[in-house]
Design a protein around this motif. Structure first.
Motif, PDB file in Angstrom:
ATOM      1  N   ILE A   1      -5.994   4.665  -6.983  1.00 17.78           N
ATOM      2  CA  ILE A   1      -7.331   5.180  -7.259  1.00 17.78           C
ATOM      3  C   ILE A   1      -7.265   6.206  -8.381  1.00 17.78           C
ATOM      4  N   ASN A   2      -6.278   7.072  -8.339  1.00 16.98           N
ATOM      5  CA  ASN A   2      -5.969   7.993  -9.440  1.00 16.98           C
ATOM      6  C   ASN A   2      -4.471   8.242  -9.408  1.00 16.98           C
ATOM      7  N   GLN A   3      -3.989   9.248 -10.145  1.00 15.38           N
ATOM      8  CA  GLN A   3      -2.542   9.471 -10.225  1.00 15.38           C
ATOM      9  C   GLN A   3      -1.941   9.975  -8.917  1.00 15.38           C
ATOM     10  N   ARG A   4      -2.752  10.494  -8.019  1.00 14.69           N
ATOM     11  CA  ARG A   4      -2.217  11.108  -6.813  1.00 14.69           C
ATOM     12  C   ARG A   4      -2.609  10.411  -5.517  1.00 14.69           C
ATOM     13  N   PHE A   5      -3.460   9.402  -5.557  1.00 20.53           N
ATOM     14  CA  PHE A   5      -3.928   8.771  -4.319  1.00 20.53           C
ATOM     15  C   PHE A   5      -3.929   7.261  -4.455  1.00 20.53           C
ATOM     16  N   THR A   6      -3.314   6.579  -3.466  1.00 22.01           N
ATOM     17  CA  THR A   6      -3.303   5.116  -3.436  1.00 22.01           C
ATOM     18  C   THR A   6      -3.778   4.635  -2.063  1.00 22.01           C
ATOM     19  N   VAL A   7      -4.368   3.464  -2.051  1.00 21.29           N
ATOM     20  CA  VAL A   7      -4.718   2.769  -0.813  1.00 21.29           C
ATOM     21  C   VAL A   7      -4.160   1.358  -0.920  1.00 21.29           C
ATOM     22  N   GLY A   8      -3.918   0.755   0.223  1.00 20.87           N
ATOM     23  CA  GLY A   8      -3.363  -0.590   0.175  1.00 20.87           C
ATOM     24  C   GLY A   8      -3.292  -1.233   1.539  1.00 20.87           C
ATOM     25  N   ALA A   9      -2.574  -2.337   1.576  1.00 13.86           N
ATOM     26  CA  ALA A   9      -2.375  -3.095   2.802  1.00 13.86           C
ATOM     27  C   ALA A   9      -0.923  -3.533   2.857  1.00 13.86           C
ATOM     28  N   GLY A  10      -0.436  -3.702   4.083  1.00 17.84           N
ATOM     29  CA  GLY A  10       0.957  -4.068   4.214  1.00 17.84           C
ATOM     30  C   GLY A  10       1.232  -4.906   5.442  1.00 17.84           C
ATOM     31  N   SER A  11       2.447  -5.401   5.473  1.00 17.80           N
ATOM     32  CA  SER A  11       2.940  -6.176   6.593  1.00 17.80           C
ATOM     33  C   SER A  11       4.443  -5.990   6.635  1.00 17.80           C
ATOM     34  N   GLY A  12       5.089  -6.687   7.503  1.00 17.54           N
ATOM     35  CA  GLY A  12       6.531  -6.573   7.581  1.00 17.54           C
ATOM     36  C   GLY A  12       7.060  -7.064   8.902  1.00 17.54           C
ATOM     37  N   LEU A  13       8.022  -6.330   9.427  1.00 13.74           N
ATOM     38  CA  LEU A  13       8.702  -6.729  10.638  1.00 13.74           C
ATOM     39  C   LEU A  13       9.179  -5.480  11.363  1.00 13.74           C
TER      40      LEU A  13
ATOM     41  N   TYR B   1      -1.413  -3.819   8.514  1.00 12.22           N
ATOM     42  CA  TYR B   1      -1.997  -2.485   8.517  1.00 12.22           C
ATOM     43  C   TYR B   1      -2.581  -2.102   7.165  1.00 12.22           C
ATOM     44  N   ALA B   2      -3.447  -1.083   7.212  1.00 14.10           N
ATOM     45  CA  ALA B   2      -3.971  -0.433   6.013  1.00 14.10           C
ATOM     46  C   ALA B   2      -3.079   0.776   5.745  1.00 14.10           C
ATOM     47  N   ASN B   3      -2.945   1.126   4.475  1.00 12.88           N
ATOM     48  CA  ASN B   3      -2.038   2.193   4.091  1.00 12.88           C
ATOM     49  C   ASN B   3      -2.724   3.122   3.105  1.00 12.88           C
ATOM     50  N   ALA B   4      -2.479   4.417   3.237  1.00 13.77           N
ATOM     51  CA  ALA B   4      -2.949   5.418   2.277  1.00 13.77           C
ATOM     52  C   ALA B   4      -1.772   6.315   1.930  1.00 13.77           C
ATOM     53  N   GLN B   5      -1.682   6.667   0.651  1.00  7.73           N
ATOM     54  CA  GLN B   5      -0.571   7.474   0.175  1.00  7.73           C
ATOM     55  C   GLN B   5      -1.125   8.568  -0.731  1.00  7.73           C
ATOM     56  N   PHE B   6      -0.689   9.819  -0.506  1.00 11.54           N
ATOM     57  CA  PHE B   6      -1.134  10.952  -1.302  1.00 11.54           C
ATOM     58  C   PHE B   6       0.088  11.649  -1.880  1.00 11.54           C
ATOM     59  N   PHE B   7       0.156  11.736  -3.213  1.00  9.48           N
ATOM     60  CA  PHE B   7       1.241  12.431  -3.888  1.00  9.48           C
ATOM     61  C   PHE B   7       0.845  13.893  -4.043  1.00  9.48           C
TER      62      PHE B   7
END
Length: 176
Positions: A57-69, A80-86
């Motif tokens: 969204i900008n240099q410090r905030f991301t949103v997304g989706a993920g999967s795995g095991l 799941y939904a994912n949010a990341q803040f730098f």
């Protein structure tokens, strides 16, 4: 086990295909591998593997989706939904906060997945212009239902057992 391996290979191929189709600076992809220290009874050391697609969204905030095991007593596939803040703008070493929330489904017939939550704090080390190494410590909560059987000389019974696995997680990953 065959379904499990096919799903794992399919998720990896989709991730590589999508990464090759986008050259925009607004998208990135992260893959983690990790383990944890179990905090519940019955105690089971988890193994986790995750793939996350991020939209910046900008240099410090991301949103997304993920999967795995996630492997506890049974193999679970979280979605799941994912949010990341730098915490700082991008540097050589950038600390971040991350949270994933969603659900999971079981890869076996006698189990059901459930609620999934995974907050963590970590640091991202820039290796090159496009490749970053992630180190994270967090908590993972994974709910699970499984069928249990009890047999003795007088009767046989089958019942549903609800488990709530909580563990302190340690993850290492790559962002590209």
């Amino acid at each position: 086990m065959k379904k499990f391996m096919c799903t794992l290979v399919l998720l990896s191929c989709i991730n590589m295909y999508v990464a090759g189709q986008t050259n925009s600076k607004h998208f990135s992809y992260t893959t983690y591998i990790g383990t944890g220290l179990s905090m519940n009874q019955p105690s089971c050391t988890p193994f986790t593997w995750q793939i996350i697609g991020h939209y910046h969204i900008n240099q410090r905030f991301t949103v997304g989706a993920g999967s795995g095991l996630s492997i506890y007593e049974k193999a679970l596939i979280p979605l799941y939904a994912n949010a990341q803040f730098f915490i700082f703008r991008s540097r050589k070493l950038t600390p971040y906060l991350e949270c994933s929330i969603g659900g999971a489904f079981a890869a076996t017939k006698k189990a059901n997945g459930g609620f999934y939550l995974s907050p963590c704090a970590g640091a991202q080390l820039k290796m090159s212009r496009k490749l970053k190494l992630n180190l994270a410590v967090g908590y993972e909560l994974q709910k699970l239902e499984r069928a249990k059987q009890h047999t003795d000389p007088y009767f046989h019974t089958e019942f549903k057992e609800e488990l709530s696995h909580g563990s302190i997680t340690l993850k290492v990953g790559l962002t590209y």
